[in-house]
Structures are given as structure tokens and as C-alpha cells.
Design a protein around this motif. Sequence first.
Motif: not given
Length: 127
Positions: A42, A44-46, A48-49
Motif C-alpha cells: 500500500k 509503494r502504491l501511495r 507511485a500515485a
Amino acid sequence: MNETMEKLLAAARQGAAQAGDLAVNTAHGLKKKAGETLSAAKQRLRIAALEGEIEGTLAEIGELLYATHTGTPTDSEVLQEKLRKIDALKTEIAVLKGGPDRPVACAVCGTQSRPGDVFCRFCGGKL
């Protein structure tokens, strides 16, 4: 029941109890590890966003600068706001990555610093 049989049954019960405890402990360990893995994913996704949002904002800044170049002046406050947005996004990324320097808000203007800043990038105040 003879004594040998009782000893065997007692040993079997003890072994079964130990195996059950081991299974429970293993399950708890796996649950914890899965939670940590999910949390890291989560994060890493944040990140990236946020990086995508920075790229989009940089593109907007480029369009504003080009518009100014071609004769349509851009309000400097609009440009400054987009630059402050990028600063805030980079600060959030640094916090998520757990950098050694934590950002602070400028005491003069409230702008978030970047890790390692000594002076405010907006007003020049000492952090």
C-alpha cells in the motif's frame, strides 16, 4: 490399561498439544508477515500515485510557462501554488519512505520543508 500404553497415550497427547501450539504460533506469524507485506505494498502504491501527481503538476507548469512564452502571461501566484503543491507531494513521499530528516512547517509562512532544508523554499525563513 497397562503402564506402557498410558505412557504412549500421554506422549501422543503431549506431542499433539505441542504440534497444535506450533501451528497456532506459525499462523500468527504468517498473519503478521502478511499484514506487513500488505502495508508495504500500500505504501509503494501511495508513493507511485504521488509521483504521478508530481509528473502531472510538472506538465501543467510546463504548459503555463509555454503559454507565457507565447504571449499569454501566467499569474505568478498560480505558478507558485503549483510549485508549493510539488514541494508538499515530495515531502509526503520522503515521509513515506522514512527518510532521516523529517519535514517541518516554516514558522513564518507554514510551507512544508523538504528533508534536509535549512531555510524555507518559499519565504526564506530559517527552519
